[in-house]
Design an enzyme around this catalytic site. Sequence first.
Site, PDB file in Angstrom:
ATOM      1  N   GLY A   1      45.272  43.295  26.855  1.00  0.00           N
ATOM      2  CA  GLY A   1      45.038  41.907  26.442  1.00  0.00           C
ATOM      3  C   GLY A   1      45.541  41.589  25.043  1.00  0.00           C
TER       4      GLY A   1
ATOM      5  N   GLU B   1      36.845  48.034  29.177  1.00  0.00           N
ATOM      6  CA  GLU B   1      35.885  46.995  28.780  1.00  0.00           C
ATOM      7  C   GLU B   1      34.477  47.384  29.209  1.00  0.00           C
ATOM      8  OE1 GLU B   1      38.062  43.796  30.579  1.00  0.00           O
ATOM      9  OE2 GLU B   1      39.610  44.052  29.059  1.00  0.00           O
TER      10      GLU B   1
ATOM     11  N   HIS C   1      36.722  50.903  33.653  1.00  0.00           N
ATOM     12  CA  HIS C   1      37.643  50.102  32.840  1.00  0.00           C
ATOM     13  C   HIS C   1      37.192  50.173  31.382  1.00  0.00           C
ATOM     14  CE1 HIS C   1      39.738  46.631  31.188  1.00  0.00           C
ATOM     15  NE2 HIS C   1      40.544  46.687  32.231  1.00  0.00           N
TER      16      HIS C   1
ATOM     17  N   ASN D   1      43.598  42.509  38.028  1.00  0.00           N
ATOM     18  CA  ASN D   1      42.190  42.556  37.621  1.00  0.00           C
ATOM     19  C   ASN D   1      41.859  41.207  36.994  1.00  0.00           C
ATOM     20  OD1 ASN D   1      39.711  43.074  36.495  1.00  0.00           O
ATOM     21  ND2 ASN D   1      40.472  44.463  34.910  1.00  0.00           N
ATOM     22  N   TRP D   2      41.112  40.417  37.716  1.00  0.00           N
ATOM     23  CA  TRP D   2      40.828  39.053  37.237  1.00  0.00           C
ATOM     24  C   TRP D   2      39.671  39.007  36.253  1.00  0.00           C
ATOM     25  CZ3 TRP D   2      41.437  35.913  42.488  1.00  0.00           C
ATOM     26  CH2 TRP D   2      42.787  35.934  42.848  1.00  0.00           C
ATOM     27  N   LYS D   3      39.038  40.135  36.031  1.00  0.00           N
ATOM     28  CA  LYS D   3      37.942  40.224  35.055  1.00  0.00           C
ATOM     29  C   LYS D   3      36.909  39.109  35.284  1.00  0.00           C
ATOM     30  CE  LYS D   3      41.227  42.291  31.912  1.00  0.00           C
ATOM     31  NZ  LYS D   3      41.510  42.726  30.566  1.00  0.00           N
TER      32      LYS D   3
ATOM     33  N   GLY E   1      45.974  42.500  33.939  1.00  0.00           N
ATOM     34  CA  GLY E   1      44.933  41.514  33.649  1.00  0.00           C
ATOM     35  C   GLY E   1      45.530  40.126  33.550  1.00  0.00           C
ATOM     36  N   GLY E   2      45.858  39.711  32.345  1.00  0.00           N
ATOM     37  CA  GLY E   2      46.291  38.341  32.061  1.00  0.00           C
ATOM     38  C   GLY E   2      47.360  37.810  33.003  1.00  0.00           C
TER      39      GLY E   2
ATOM     40  N   SER F   1      48.924  44.789  29.022  1.00  0.00           N
ATOM     41  CA  SER F   1      49.922  43.743  28.756  1.00  0.00           C
ATOM     42  C   SER F   1      51.187  43.892  29.605  1.00  0.00           C
ATOM     43  CB  SER F   1      50.261  43.693  27.267  1.00  0.00           C
ATOM     44  OG  SER F   1      49.087  43.417  26.518  1.00  0.00           O
TER      45      SER F   1
ATOM     46  N   GLU G   1      45.289  53.148  30.813  1.00  0.00           N
ATOM     47  CA  GLU G   1      45.296  51.900  30.061  1.00  0.00           C
ATOM     48  C   GLU G   1      44.965  52.179  28.604  1.00  0.00           C
ATOM     49  OE1 GLU G   1      44.588  48.370  32.849  1.00  0.00           O
ATOM     50  OE2 GLU G   1      42.634  49.115  32.276  1.00  0.00           O
TER      51      GLU G   1
HETATM   52  C1  PEP Z   1      43.465  45.103  32.468  1.00  0.00           C
HETATM   53  O1  PEP Z   1      42.725  44.195  32.763  1.00  0.00           O
HETATM   54  O2  PEP Z   1      43.230  46.206  32.929  1.00  0.00           O
HETATM   55  C2  PEP Z   1      44.619  44.846  31.605  1.00  0.00           C
HETATM   56  C3  PEP Z   1      45.489  45.789  31.450  1.00  0.00           C
HETATM   57  O3  PEP Z   1      44.732  43.600  31.033  1.00  0.00           O
HETATM   58  P1  PEP Z   1      46.075  42.931  30.416  1.00  0.00           P
HETATM   59  O4  PEP Z   1      47.129  43.067  31.464  1.00  0.00           O
HETATM   60  O5  PEP Z   1      45.697  41.509  30.152  1.00  0.00           O
HETATM   61  O6  PEP Z   1      46.426  43.686  29.170  1.00  0.00           O
END
Ligand code: PEP
Length: 253
Positions: free
Chosen positions: A176, A100, A98, A12-14, A237-238, A216, A170
């Site tokens: 993050g 966010e 999500h 997920n590049w957000k 994500g990251g 994470s 999640e």
């Molecule tokens: C996400 O974007 O859904 C996520 C889990 O981010 P991260 O891996 O950065 O915690």
Amino acid sequence: MNKQRIPIIAGNWKMNKTSIEARDLATKLVPLVANVKDREVVLAPAFTALQTVGQAIRGTNIALAAQNLFWEEKGAYTGEISAEMLLDLGCRYVIIGHSERRQFFGDNDDTVNKKTRQALRKGLSPIVCVGETLAEREADKLNDVINRQVAGGLKDISTEDMKKLVIAYEPVWAIGTGKTATPEQANEVHALIRQRVKSLFNAEIAGGLRIQYGGSVTPDNVASLMAMSDIDGALVGGASLKPESFAALVKFT
Ligand code: PEP
């Protein structure tokens, strides 16, 4: 890891990467994961990069996903994106609800359900996100929150459509933040989700449902998470923003 369920690893590049930066990242990733056959790889760039990334991954083993959609067909909904627009750019998956989006853009169980049903109606596979905040976990509300989000998000979905749907667990406190749920903590909630799906649908649907963990996930912790009985993939994500780290993560052993 349950061998009946094909693992699904999604990046997920957000709100990161321009269309050209995203294309370059996807182009670098393609050869790094080209020989991966026993798991699904999915990329979810921003809307504005779906076209360039879609072109970069065409004909490869990587599928395209969007990060959101709107539930109406078309019309006066300024700023929104329809399922048909996503299909037009080659999307197979769409992330829905999500945390966010729940936190900053008002997504809730009802809108998540509307988006999920529209995605399924149009032939997109939804990745429906659920997860508790730290305050909810500390107040012992974990089970209530998860049960509510699963029942609300999956309301009025047919058993046939459930076969195309993925759930991502999640925990909000792990996204993050560098704090990962332990494999045991995550697996416990995955089992709870599966149980809830079993009671809403049936054992076959629950047994076939893929549940990703997100929060994470890195190349260092992915294998221990994926070793758990009810964890069938990762939403990342990251660590998905660099081709080497995402490829290493996809190739967990
Ligand atoms: C996400 O974007 O859904 C996520 C889990 O981010 P991260 O891996 O950065 O915690």
